[in-house]
Design a protein around this motif. Structure first.
Motif, PDB file in Angstrom:
ATOM      1  N   ALA A 150     -34.180  52.930  -2.768  1.00 44.90           N
ATOM      2  CA  ALA A 150     -33.870  52.209  -4.004  1.00 44.90           C
ATOM      3  C   ALA A 150     -32.739  52.879  -4.773  1.00 44.90           C
ATOM      4  N   SER A 151     -32.577  54.193  -4.561  1.00 44.92           N
ATOM      5  CA  SER A 151     -31.517  54.945  -5.243  1.00 44.92           C
ATOM      6  C   SER A 151     -30.201  54.917  -4.484  1.00 44.92           C
ATOM      7  N   ALA A 155     -29.550  57.700   4.140  1.00 45.02           N
ATOM      8  CA  ALA A 155     -29.802  58.759   5.120  1.00 45.02           C
ATOM      9  C   ALA A 155     -31.037  59.567   4.750  1.00 45.02           C
ATOM     10  N   ALA A 156     -31.153  59.950   3.486  1.00 44.66           N
ATOM     11  CA  ALA A 156     -32.319  60.725   3.050  1.00 44.66           C
ATOM     12  C   ALA A 156     -33.584  59.886   3.135  1.00 44.66           C
ATOM     13  N   ALA A 157     -33.477  58.583   2.862  1.00 42.39           N
ATOM     14  CA  ALA A 157     -34.638  57.701   2.955  1.00 42.39           C
ATOM     15  C   ALA A 157     -35.173  57.658   4.384  1.00 42.39           C
ATOM     16  N   ILE A 158     -34.280  57.560   5.347  1.00 41.94           N
ATOM     17  CA  ILE A 158     -34.694  57.500   6.749  1.00 41.94           C
ATOM     18  C   ILE A 158     -35.300  58.834   7.190  1.00 41.94           C
ATOM     19  N   ARG A 159     -34.762  59.940   6.681  1.00 37.76           N
ATOM     20  CA  ARG A 159     -35.355  61.250   6.993  1.00 37.76           C
ATOM     21  C   ARG A 159     -36.776  61.349   6.428  1.00 37.76           C
ATOM     22  N   THR A 197     -35.992  47.238   3.885  1.00 41.84           N
ATOM     23  CA  THR A 197     -35.555  46.127   3.043  1.00 41.84           C
ATOM     24  C   THR A 197     -34.602  46.627   1.965  1.00 41.84           C
ATOM     25  N   LEU A 198     -34.951  47.760   1.364  1.00 41.30           N
ATOM     26  CA  LEU A 198     -34.132  48.318   0.287  1.00 41.30           C
ATOM     27  C   LEU A 198     -32.807  48.874   0.798  1.00 41.30           C
ATOM     28  N   THR A 199     -32.798  49.387   2.035  1.00 40.90           N
ATOM     29  CA  THR A 199     -31.540  49.922   2.579  1.00 40.90           C
ATOM     30  C   THR A 199     -30.658  48.825   3.174  1.00 40.90           C
ATOM     31  N   GLY A 200     -31.188  47.613   3.293  1.00 40.61           N
ATOM     32  CA  GLY A 200     -30.418  46.519   3.870  1.00 40.61           C
ATOM     33  C   GLY A 200     -30.452  46.460   5.382  1.00 40.61           C
ATOM     34  N   ALA A 237     -31.185  38.686   0.787  1.00 39.71           N
ATOM     35  CA  ALA A 237     -30.093  39.574   1.197  1.00 39.71           C
ATOM     36  C   ALA A 237     -29.250  38.945   2.303  1.00 39.71           C
ATOM     37  N   ALA A 238     -29.883  38.085   3.101  1.00 38.25           N
ATOM     38  CA  ALA A 238     -29.169  37.407   4.185  1.00 38.25           C
ATOM     39  C   ALA A 238     -28.432  36.164   3.702  1.00 38.25           C
TER      40      ALA A 238
END
Length: 297
Positions: A150-151, A155-159, A197-200, A237-238
């Motif tokens: 959301a921020s 990359a950090a989200a996936i980690r 969803t948030l990262t697209g 988003a789509a």
């Protein structure tokens, strides 16, 4: 001189009975039904202040109370009961339940505060867990991943998601299957769906969401509808606002009145805000109508 094992076992059974009703009973009704047991367990723990197994039951009873108040849109009261949980869990020396409580606090920040607050809470709670592989630590990393997404920090989200999955793989089978105090696989897939969803990452979000919906029982009227609202967000988003509004309206209309929680209402409000530029579309107006009825219920 404490409560004998059979007495503690009876309280374990009572707690399990309440927790088993969590996904199928109106939160206000379940909370009302729990009140006599909450009063009784308070008296018992006061009478036996050094009995750790009894304190552990009381901690989880407080955690369930907090979860119900979260659903009812009472974050201040929910936080109070998490502080009660923390006190009992410390008394019991129950690190798993205490970490679960910290994660429940991060859930509150996820729904009722900001991603920055979630990052602050998880940034303190994760080191405090000392690498314990528990449902609470899985939740903490999963919620941190959502907040990072959301921020805008993909990359950090996936980690963080990868850390949650690694910890989940180390859970004991019983904990990995316990819906209330554990962290079943469908919840991990739901966290992945929300984060992607948030990262697209719409394809990865759809893959995780499909698997989560396959695993969730049809009786779950909270997490399933949140997943369907994620699907609606992906459609928006789509570039398909009409499909997004229609999917959200259909998901919300299917939820019985007794399972309509504030958490879902707030997520739907977020989606409606994102759909506001398309208010001329009939499906968007229909979603607004359903949301007004849904909130009133």
């Amino acid at each position: 001189g404490g409560l004998p094992p059979a007495g503690v076992g009876a309280w374990e059974d009572a707690l399990a009975g309440h927790a088993g009703r969590y996904t199928v009973t109106a939160p206000g009704q379940l909370l009302a039904d729990m009140l006599p047991d909450l009063a009784a367990i308070q008296d018992l723990t006061a009478a036996h202040p050094y009995q750790r197994d009894l304190a552990s039951v009381a901690a989880r009873m407080a955690g369930l109370t907090s979860a119900l108040l979260t659903d009812l849109g009472e974050p201040g009261k929910a936080r109070h009961w998490l502080s009660v949980l923390d006190g009992y869990a410390q008394q019991a020396g129950d690190a798993r339940t205490r970490t679960w409580g910290h994660a429940a606090g991060a859930v509150l920040e996820t729904y009722y505060a900001t991603p920055a607050r979630v990052l602050a809470v998880t940034g303190q709670a994760i080191p405090a867990a000392h690498g314990l592989a528990s449902a609470g630590t899985v939740m903490l990393y999963g919620l941190r991943g959502r907040a990072l997404a959301a921020s805008g920090d993909r990359a950090a989200a996936i980690r963080a998601l990868a850390a949650a999955a690694e910890l989940h793989s180390r859970l004991a089978e019983a904990e990995a299957e316990d819906y209330m105090w554990g962290f079943p696989a469908q919840q991990l897939r739901w966290y992945e769906s929300r984060t992607f969803t948030l990262t697209g990452d719409l394809d990865r979000a759809a893959e995780a969401r499909t698997e989560a919906l396959r695993l969730y029982p049809a009786s779950d009227q909270v997490d399933r509808v949140l997943l369907l609202l994620d699907a609606a967000a992906c459609a928006l988003a789509a570039g398909e606002p009409d499909q997004a509004a229609s999917a959200a309206a259909q998901a919300m209309a299917a939820v019985p009145a007794e399972r309509r929680t504030d958490v879902v209402s707030r997520r739907a409000a977020d989606l409606a805000r994102d759909l506001s530029p398309y208010r001329a579309l009939t499906p968007v107006r229909d979603l607004d109508d359903i949301r007004q009825t849904w909130t009133a219920a």
